[in-house]
Design a protein around this motif. Sequence first.
Motif, PDB file in Angstrom:
ATOM      1  N   MET A   1      63.352  42.435 -89.455  1.00 42.32           N
ATOM      2  CA  MET A   1      62.487  43.545 -88.907  1.00 42.32           C
ATOM      3  C   MET A   1      61.226  43.084 -87.839  1.00 42.32           C
ATOM      4  SD  MET A   1      61.775  46.625 -89.146  1.00 42.32           S
ATOM      5  CE  MET A   1      60.682  48.117 -88.742  1.00 42.32           C
ATOM      6  N   ILE A   2      60.949  41.953 -88.437  1.00 42.64           N
ATOM      7  CA  ILE A   2      59.813  41.394 -87.437  1.00 42.64           C
ATOM      8  C   ILE A   2      60.421  40.750 -86.088  1.00 42.64           C
ATOM      9  CG2 ILE A   2      58.221  39.353 -86.905  1.00 42.64           C
ATOM     10  CD1 ILE A   2      57.572  39.568 -89.831  1.00 42.64           C
ATOM     11  N   TRP A   3      61.689  40.340 -85.902  1.00 35.35           N
ATOM     12  CA  TRP A   3      62.329  39.955 -85.035  1.00 35.35           C
ATOM     13  C   TRP A   3      62.940  41.289 -84.101  1.00 35.35           C
ATOM     14  CZ3 TRP A   3      62.026  35.359 -83.410  1.00 35.35           C
ATOM     15  CH2 TRP A   3      61.791  34.099 -84.144  1.00 35.35           C
ATOM     16  N   PHE A   4      63.322  42.310 -84.819  1.00 37.90           N
ATOM     17  CA  PHE A   4      63.505  43.389 -83.902  1.00 37.90           C
ATOM     18  C   PHE A   4      62.064  44.070 -83.169  1.00 37.90           C
ATOM     19  CE2 PHE A   4      63.568  48.148 -83.904  1.00 37.90           C
ATOM     20  CZ  PHE A   4      64.608  48.334 -83.204  1.00 37.90           C
ATOM     21  N   LEU A   5      61.249  43.943 -83.814  1.00 37.68           N
ATOM     22  CA  LEU A   5      59.964  44.403 -83.170  1.00 37.68           C
ATOM     23  C   LEU A   5      59.541  43.697 -81.999  1.00 37.68           C
ATOM     24  CD1 LEU A   5      57.761  45.714 -86.409  1.00 37.68           C
ATOM     25  CD2 LEU A   5      59.137  47.238 -84.670  1.00 37.68           C
ATOM     26  N   LEU A   6      59.741  42.211 -82.286  1.00 35.13           N
ATOM     27  CA  LEU A   6      59.403  41.298 -81.181  1.00 35.13           C
ATOM     28  C   LEU A   6      60.413  41.450 -79.760  1.00 35.13           C
ATOM     29  CD1 LEU A   6      57.655  38.779 -80.364  1.00 35.13           C
ATOM     30  CD2 LEU A   6      59.279  37.229 -81.429  1.00 35.13           C
ATOM     31  N   LEU A   7      61.474  41.741 -80.454  1.00 37.67           N
ATOM     32  CA  LEU A   7      62.527  41.765 -79.243  1.00 37.67           C
ATOM     33  C   LEU A   7      62.071  43.319 -78.517  1.00 37.67           C
ATOM     34  CD1 LEU A   7      65.405  41.126 -78.106  1.00 37.67           C
ATOM     35  CD2 LEU A   7      66.384  42.511 -79.631  1.00 37.67           C
ATOM     36  N   VAL A   8      61.854  44.236 -79.076  1.00 30.43           N
ATOM     37  CA  VAL A   8      61.347  45.302 -78.543  1.00 30.43           C
ATOM     38  C   VAL A   8      60.064  45.194 -77.704  1.00 30.43           C
ATOM     39  CG1 VAL A   8      60.421  47.639 -79.041  1.00 30.43           C
ATOM     40  CG2 VAL A   8      62.376  46.993 -80.319  1.00 30.43           C
ATOM     41  N   PHE A   9      59.194  44.403 -78.083  1.00 34.56           N
ATOM     42  CA  PHE A   9      57.951  44.534 -77.485  1.00 34.56           C
ATOM     43  C   PHE A   9      58.301  43.473 -76.293  1.00 34.56           C
ATOM     44  CE2 PHE A   9      54.372  41.270 -76.499  1.00 34.56           C
ATOM     45  CZ  PHE A   9      53.486  42.113 -76.019  1.00 34.56           C
TER      46      PHE A   9
ATOM     47  N   VAL B   1      66.127  53.711 -73.692  1.00 35.60           N
ATOM     48  CA  VAL B   1      66.862  52.262 -74.408  1.00 35.60           C
ATOM     49  C   VAL B   1      66.078  52.191 -75.781  1.00 35.60           C
ATOM     50  CG1 VAL B   1      66.687  49.814 -73.840  1.00 35.60           C
ATOM     51  CG2 VAL B   1      67.109  51.382 -72.100  1.00 35.60           C
ATOM     52  N   LEU B   2      64.939  52.463 -75.843  1.00 31.77           N
ATOM     53  CA  LEU B   2      64.172  52.287 -77.258  1.00 31.77           C
ATOM     54  C   LEU B   2      64.701  53.008 -78.079  1.00 31.77           C
ATOM     55  CD1 LEU B   2      61.778  50.824 -78.441  1.00 31.77           C
ATOM     56  CD2 LEU B   2      60.157  52.666 -78.085  1.00 31.77           C
TER      57      LEU B   2
ATOM     58  N   PHE C   1      61.246  43.391 -74.645  1.00 31.94           N
ATOM     59  CA  PHE C   1      62.150  44.155 -73.676  1.00 31.94           C
ATOM     60  C   PHE C   1      60.991  45.154 -73.010  1.00 31.94           C
ATOM     61  CE2 PHE C   1      65.037  47.541 -72.803  1.00 31.94           C
ATOM     62  CZ  PHE C   1      66.062  46.964 -72.230  1.00 31.94           C
ATOM     63  N   ALA C   2      60.111  45.752 -73.724  1.00 32.82           N
ATOM     64  CA  ALA C   2      59.250  46.548 -73.053  1.00 32.82           C
ATOM     65  C   ALA C   2      58.479  45.879 -71.824  1.00 32.82           C
ATOM     66  CB  ALA C   2      58.249  47.278 -74.263  1.00 32.82           C
ATOM     67  N   LEU C   3      58.003  44.661 -72.116  1.00 29.59           N
ATOM     68  CA  LEU C   3      57.286  43.874 -71.145  1.00 29.59           C
ATOM     69  C   LEU C   3      58.024  43.732 -69.888  1.00 29.59           C
ATOM     70  CD1 LEU C   3      55.327  41.050 -73.224  1.00 29.59           C
ATOM     71  CD2 LEU C   3      54.386  43.176 -71.973  1.00 29.59           C
ATOM     72  N   VAL C   4      59.385  43.327 -69.969  1.00 31.62           N
ATOM     73  CA  VAL C   4      60.156  42.978 -69.069  1.00 31.62           C
ATOM     74  C   VAL C   4      60.422  44.274 -68.005  1.00 31.62           C
ATOM     75  CG1 VAL C   4      62.732  42.562 -68.277  1.00 31.62           C
ATOM     76  CG2 VAL C   4      61.549  40.997 -70.060  1.00 31.62           C
ATOM     77  N   MET C   5      60.891  45.539 -69.052  1.00 33.62           N
ATOM     78  CA  MET C   5      60.781  46.605 -68.219  1.00 33.62           C
ATOM     79  C   MET C   5      59.777  47.054 -67.342  1.00 33.62           C
ATOM     80  SD  MET C   5      63.465  48.612 -70.863  1.00 33.62           S
ATOM     81  CE  MET C   5      63.946  49.923 -69.816  1.00 33.62           C
ATOM     82  N   GLY C   6      58.487  46.953 -68.018  1.00 30.39           N
ATOM     83  CA  GLY C   6      57.069  47.047 -67.529  1.00 30.39           C
ATOM     84  C   GLY C   6      56.822  46.359 -66.199  1.00 30.39           C
ATOM     85  N   TYR C   7      57.623  44.922 -66.150  1.00 29.27           N
ATOM     86  CA  TYR C   7      57.201  44.253 -65.128  1.00 29.27           C
ATOM     87  C   TYR C   7      58.158  44.609 -64.052  1.00 29.27           C
ATOM     88  CZ  TYR C   7      57.464  40.012 -62.455  1.00 29.27           C
ATOM     89  OH  TYR C   7      57.254  39.172 -61.241  1.00 29.27           O
ATOM     90  N   PHE C   8      59.244  45.167 -64.176  1.00 29.79           N
ATOM     91  CA  PHE C   8      60.108  45.693 -63.253  1.00 29.79           C
ATOM     92  C   PHE C   8      59.895  47.040 -62.687  1.00 29.79           C
ATOM     93  CE2 PHE C   8      62.871  41.958 -64.457  1.00 29.79           C
ATOM     94  CZ  PHE C   8      62.805  41.233 -63.361  1.00 29.79           C
ATOM     95  N   GLN C   9      58.926  47.771 -63.429  1.00 28.61           N
ATOM     96  CA  GLN C   9      58.484  49.209 -63.120  1.00 28.61           C
ATOM     97  C   GLN C   9      59.727  50.133 -63.287  1.00 28.61           C
ATOM     98  OE1 GLN C   9      56.482  49.227 -59.471  1.00 28.61           O
ATOM     99  NE2 GLN C   9      54.725  47.999 -60.306  1.00 28.61           N
ATOM    100  N   VAL C  10      60.257  49.934 -64.313  1.00 23.85           N
ATOM    101  CA  VAL C  10      61.391  50.742 -64.574  1.00 23.85           C
ATOM    102  C   VAL C  10      60.941  52.135 -65.212  1.00 23.85           C
ATOM    103  CG1 VAL C  10      63.391  51.290 -66.412  1.00 23.85           C
ATOM    104  CG2 VAL C  10      62.925  48.929 -65.426  1.00 23.85           C
TER     105      VAL C  10
END
Length: 198
Positions: free
Chosen positions: A1-9, A28-29, A11-20
């Motif tokens: 579960m922790i790995w899943f939440l870390l992956l989501v976090f 996607v979430l 992923f959200a940072l990467v998408m935010g960086y590219f201004q998706v």
Amino acid sequence: MIWFLLLVFIFALVMGYFQVPIWIMYGVLAVMIIFFLIRNPLVFGKDPEKMMAYLKKSKAPHLQFLYHFLHKDLSVAEHAMGNIRSKKAKQSSELMLLRERKEYGKAKDLLAKMSGHKTKWYTLSDIAIQEEDTDSNKQYKEKINDTFLLNMLEVDQAVFDGKKEEAVALLEKMIPKLRGYKLLTAVQVRKQILEGKV
């Protein structure tokens, strides 16, 4: 579960960086959450054997505890409980062991330290059934809104009264409507009643 939440976090940072666009991020979430729920049979699973296999393979200490507890291997379950990090999950596991061993005094002491929620009231009501304390049973039962737990209390009462056929009939009626962990619990309780272990 922790790995899943870390992956989501991440992923959200990467998408935010590219201004998706935000609607793509939410889409996607949602897909990731649905994938996680489908992959975990304890949430919506309909096959108790698959759920037991999932518990057996799991590396999570709480799920290992559940596997051994449901197989009535209490010494191994207690050992697995020692590895649980979450305070709430550890208390819940300890409570299950105390109830199974009929150590109701210790269970009540542990429950006194826990905040009021449906599991607490269910456990206190079940202990009241075992101690033939009708007033306390009624008092605790009134605080429970979960129909599954109320039905399980009816099963517990029927077993305590020696009406095992009635208890099995109640479980048979419940099982087709249940999914996930609730289904697994009902199936295991029915199995224990039929095998004379309860």
